[in-house]
Design an enzyme around this catalytic site. Structure first.
Site, PDB file in Angstrom:
ATOM      1  N   ASP A   1       0.830  -1.208   0.000  1.00  0.00           N
ATOM      2  CA  ASP A   1       0.000   0.000   0.000  1.00  0.00           C
ATOM      3  C   ASP A   1       0.867   1.262   0.000  1.00  0.00           C
ATOM      4  O   ASP A   1       1.978   1.260   0.533  1.00  0.00           O
ATOM      5  CB  ASP A   1      -0.912  -0.022   1.242  1.00  0.00           C
ATOM      6  CG  ASP A   1      -2.108   0.896   1.092  1.00  0.00           C
ATOM      7  OD1 ASP A   1      -2.341   1.407  -0.021  1.00  0.00           O
ATOM      8  OD2 ASP A   1      -2.811   1.109   2.103  1.00  0.00           O
TER       9      ASP A   1
ATOM     10  N   ARG B   1       0.110   7.715  -2.569  1.00  0.00           N
ATOM     11  CA  ARG B   1       0.698   8.765  -1.741  1.00  0.00           C
ATOM     12  C   ARG B   1       2.148   9.045  -2.147  1.00  0.00           C
ATOM     13  O   ARG B   1       2.596  10.188  -2.124  1.00  0.00           O
ATOM     14  CB  ARG B   1       0.619   8.365  -0.254  1.00  0.00           C
ATOM     15  CG  ARG B   1      -0.741   8.681   0.361  1.00  0.00           C
ATOM     16  CD  ARG B   1      -0.965   7.934   1.638  1.00  0.00           C
ATOM     17  NE  ARG B   1      -1.367   6.560   1.362  1.00  0.00           N
ATOM     18  CZ  ARG B   1      -1.497   5.624   2.295  1.00  0.00           C
ATOM     19  NH1 ARG B   1      -1.251   5.916   3.558  1.00  0.00           N
ATOM     20  NH2 ARG B   1      -1.903   4.403   1.965  1.00  0.00           N
TER      21      ARG B   1
ATOM     22  N   ARG C   1      -1.003   9.134 -10.242  1.00  0.00           N
ATOM     23  CA  ARG C   1      -1.016   7.893  -9.462  1.00  0.00           C
ATOM     24  C   ARG C   1      -0.324   6.741 -10.195  1.00  0.00           C
ATOM     25  O   ARG C   1       0.326   5.894  -9.589  1.00  0.00           O
ATOM     26  CB  ARG C   1      -2.461   7.490  -9.110  1.00  0.00           C
ATOM     27  CG  ARG C   1      -3.130   8.446  -8.137  1.00  0.00           C
ATOM     28  CD  ARG C   1      -4.543   7.972  -7.804  1.00  0.00           C
ATOM     29  NE  ARG C   1      -4.538   6.683  -7.120  1.00  0.00           N
ATOM     30  CZ  ARG C   1      -4.384   6.531  -5.803  1.00  0.00           C
ATOM     31  NH1 ARG C   1      -4.231   7.590  -5.019  1.00  0.00           N
ATOM     32  NH2 ARG C   1      -4.405   5.329  -5.277  1.00  0.00           N
TER      33      ARG C   1
ATOM     34  N   HIS D   1       2.236   3.505  -9.164  1.00  0.00           N
ATOM     35  CA  HIS D   1       2.062   2.069  -9.428  1.00  0.00           C
ATOM     36  C   HIS D   1       3.275   1.511 -10.181  1.00  0.00           C
ATOM     37  O   HIS D   1       3.693   0.382  -9.953  1.00  0.00           O
ATOM     38  CB  HIS D   1       0.776   1.828 -10.222  1.00  0.00           C
ATOM     39  CG  HIS D   1      -0.462   2.185  -9.448  1.00  0.00           C
ATOM     40  ND1 HIS D   1      -0.649   1.794  -8.133  1.00  0.00           N
ATOM     41  CD2 HIS D   1      -1.579   2.897  -9.787  1.00  0.00           C
ATOM     42  CE1 HIS D   1      -1.821   2.254  -7.705  1.00  0.00           C
ATOM     43  NE2 HIS D   1      -2.395   2.929  -8.684  1.00  0.00           N
TER      44      HIS D   1
ATOM     45  N   LEU E   1      10.867 -20.849  -5.036  1.00  0.00           N
ATOM     46  CA  LEU E   1       9.975 -19.920  -4.316  1.00  0.00           C
ATOM     47  C   LEU E   1       8.634 -19.900  -5.040  1.00  0.00           C
ATOM     48  O   LEU E   1       8.595 -19.952  -6.266  1.00  0.00           O
ATOM     49  CB  LEU E   1      10.589 -18.513  -4.346  1.00  0.00           C
ATOM     50  CG  LEU E   1       9.718 -17.351  -3.856  1.00  0.00           C
ATOM     51  CD1 LEU E   1       9.709 -17.306  -2.330  1.00  0.00           C
ATOM     52  CD2 LEU E   1      10.232 -16.011  -4.386  1.00  0.00           C
TER      53      LEU E   1
HETATM   54  C1  IPE Z   1      -5.312  -2.859  -0.179  1.00  0.00           C
HETATM   55  O1  IPE Z   1      -5.006  -1.501  -0.334  1.00  0.00           O
HETATM   56  C2  IPE Z   1      -5.268  -3.552  -1.514  1.00  0.00           C
HETATM   57  C3  IPE Z   1      -3.971  -3.625  -2.163  1.00  0.00           C
HETATM   58  C4  IPE Z   1      -2.838  -3.204  -1.670  1.00  0.00           C
HETATM   59  C5  IPE Z   1      -3.967  -4.233  -3.473  1.00  0.00           C
HETATM   60  P1  IPE Z   1      -6.132  -0.385  -0.472  1.00  0.00           P
HETATM   61  O2  IPE Z   1      -5.417   0.904  -0.563  1.00  0.00           O
HETATM   62  O3  IPE Z   1      -7.069  -0.728  -1.575  1.00  0.00           O
HETATM   63  O4  IPE Z   1      -6.914  -0.529   0.904  1.00  0.00           O
HETATM   64  P2  IPE Z   1      -7.804   0.509   1.711  1.00  0.00           P
HETATM   65  O5  IPE Z   1      -8.769   1.103   0.721  1.00  0.00           O
HETATM   66  O6  IPE Z   1      -6.883   1.539   2.269  1.00  0.00           O
HETATM   67  O7  IPE Z   1      -8.453  -0.306   2.773  1.00  0.00           O
HETATM   68  C1  IPE Z   2      -1.572   0.231  -3.420  1.00  0.00           C
HETATM   69  O1  IPE Z   2      -1.373   1.608  -3.416  1.00  0.00           O
HETATM   70  C2  IPE Z   2      -1.779  -0.314  -4.812  1.00  0.00           C
HETATM   71  C3  IPE Z   2      -3.141  -0.810  -5.073  1.00  0.00           C
HETATM   72  C4  IPE Z   2      -4.129  -0.812  -4.242  1.00  0.00           C
HETATM   73  C5  IPE Z   2      -3.367  -1.350  -6.404  1.00  0.00           C
HETATM   74  P1  IPE Z   2      -2.582   2.629  -3.380  1.00  0.00           P
HETATM   75  O2  IPE Z   2      -2.976   2.947  -4.788  1.00  0.00           O
HETATM   76  O3  IPE Z   2      -3.679   2.125  -2.513  1.00  0.00           O
HETATM   77  O4  IPE Z   2      -1.875   3.893  -2.729  1.00  0.00           O
HETATM   78  P2  IPE Z   2      -2.507   4.914  -1.687  1.00  0.00           P
HETATM   79  O5  IPE Z   2      -3.088   4.127  -0.568  1.00  0.00           O
HETATM   80  O6  IPE Z   2      -3.546   5.697  -2.430  1.00  0.00           O
HETATM   81  O7  IPE Z   2      -1.350   5.749  -1.265  1.00  0.00           O
HETATM   82 MG    MG Z   3      -4.118   2.367  -0.547  1.00  0.00          MG
END
Ligand code: IPE
Ligand code: IPE
Ligand code: MG
Length: 248
Positions: free
Chosen positions: A28, A32, A41, A45, A139
Site C-alpha cells: 500500500d 501517496r 497515481r 504504481h 519460491l
Molecule cells: C489494499 O489496499 C489492496 C492492495 C494493496 C492491493 P487499499 O489501498 O485498496 O486498501 P484501503 O482502501 O486503504 O483499505
Molecule cells: C496500493 O497503493 C496499490 C493498489 C491498491 C493497487 P494505493 O494505490 O492504494 O496507494 P494509496 O493508498 O492511495 O497511497
Molecule cells: Mg491504498
C-alpha cells in the site's frame, strides 16, 4: 538473485531457522508516493512494480518459500476507470517482462482471487505464466488479483455444502482442515508474517482466515520505497517475536 538458500534455512537474519516460510504483503502507498512527488497515481504504481521485483529477490535470497503479494483487491473496482486500466496495462507489461526472470530463477507463479475479471487476453497471459513456471520449486510467488478474503471463505463453504448435499462428505466431519483445503491457499505453508506498508493499520479483507496466527507488521514506509533493507528488517523483527500459539 544469489544462489538458493535452503527453505527455512539458517541464511539471513533469521539465523537458527527463524525465517518465515510464508510472507504476505499488502503493498500500500503507491498513490501517496506519487502525490508526494506531484506525479500522477500511475507513476506510483510503476514505482510499486519495481518494489515488487526487489521484494521477490529478497524473499528468494532469504530462503522464504512463499511470498504472497496483494496486487488488486475485490474492492479496488471502486477506483476510476483510468486507474484500473493503468493497473491492468502495468500487469500485462510486467508479466511479459518478468516471465523470463521467473523461469530463470525457478520461481513458481500462483494466482489467487477471481482474476477472470481482467478479461480474456490478460487471463490467457496469466495462465500461460502459471503453466510455464508450474514445476519451479525455489519460491512460490502468489499474486492476489481481484482477491477478497470473505468471498474466498464463502466459496469454500459453498463447495463443502455442495459436497455434503451430494453425500460425498458428512457435514459432521467439516472442520478447520476441511475448510482450509477448499481455500485458494490450500497448497501453501501456513502464513507466518503479514506486512502492510504505508502506515494503514487494517487488513482490508486480505487473508483473514490465513492470518489467524500470523505475526502482523505494519510499516510506515510507502510501498515504492520498500527495498531489500526493509525486507531484511521485517525478517529481523519476525525472528525476534515470541510466537506462543496460545501456549506459555
Ligand atoms: C489494499 O489496499 C489492496 C492492495 C494493496 C492491493 P487499499 O489501498 O485498496 O486498501 P484501503 O482502501 O486503504 O483499505
Ligand atoms: C496500493 O497503493 C496499490 C493498489 C491498491 C493497487 P494505493 O494505490 O492504494 O496507494 P494509496 O493508498 O492511495 O497511497
Ligand atoms: Mg491504498
Amino acid at each position: 538473485m544469489s544462489p538458493a538458500a535452503a527453505p527455512g534455512g539458517a541464511k539471513g537474519p533469521g539465523e537458527g531457522g527463524k525465517v518465515p516460510r510464508h510472507v504476505a504483503i499488502i503493498m500500500d502507498g503507491n498513490g501517496r508516493w506519487a502525490k508526494q512527488r506531484g506525479l500522477p497515481r500511475v507513476a506510483g504504481h510503476r514505482a510499486g512494480a519495481e518494489a515488487v521485483r526487489r521484494a521477490l529477490q529478497a524473499a528468494a535470497d532469504h530462503g522464504v518459500e512463499a511470498l504472497t503479494l496483494h496486487a488488486f483487491s475485490s474492492e479496488n473496482w471502486r477506483r476510476s476507470e483510468e486507474e484500473i486500466s493503468d493497473l491492468t496495462a502495468l500487469m500485462r507489461f510486467y508479466l511479459e517482462r518478468e516471465l523470463k526472470t521467473l523461469e530463470k530463477e525457478r520461481v513458481r507463479l500462483k494466482l489467487i482471487g477471481d482474476y477472470s475479471a481482467f478479461g480474456a487476453e490478460l487471463v490467457e497471459r496469466l495462465e500461460k505464466a502459471v503453466e510455464r513456471t508450474a514445476d519451479n520449486t525455489r519460491l512460490t510467488l502468489v499474486i492476489a488479483l481481484n482477491y477478497g478474503s470473505r468471498t474466498e471463505i464463502a466459496a469454500a463453504a459453498r463447495r463443502l455444502a455442495v459436497k455434503a448435499v451430494a453425500a460425498e462428505i458428512d457435514p459432521a466431519t467439516i472442520g478447520e482442515t476441511e475448510l482450509s483445503a477448499e481455500l485458494q491457499t490450500r497448497d501453501l505453508p501456513e502464513l507466518d508474517l503479514l506486512i502492510r506498508t504505508s502506515g494503514e493499520v487494517r487488513l482490508s479483507n486480505f487473508l483473514l482466515w490465513q492470518a489467524a496466527y500470523a505475526e502482523l507488521l505494519f510499516l510506515e514506509v510507502l510501498w515504492p520505497n520498500f527495498d531489500e533493507q526493509a525486507f531484511a528488517g521485517a525478517l529481523e523483527t519476525f525472528a525476534a517475536r515470541d510466537r506462543r500459539f496460545g501456549g506459555r
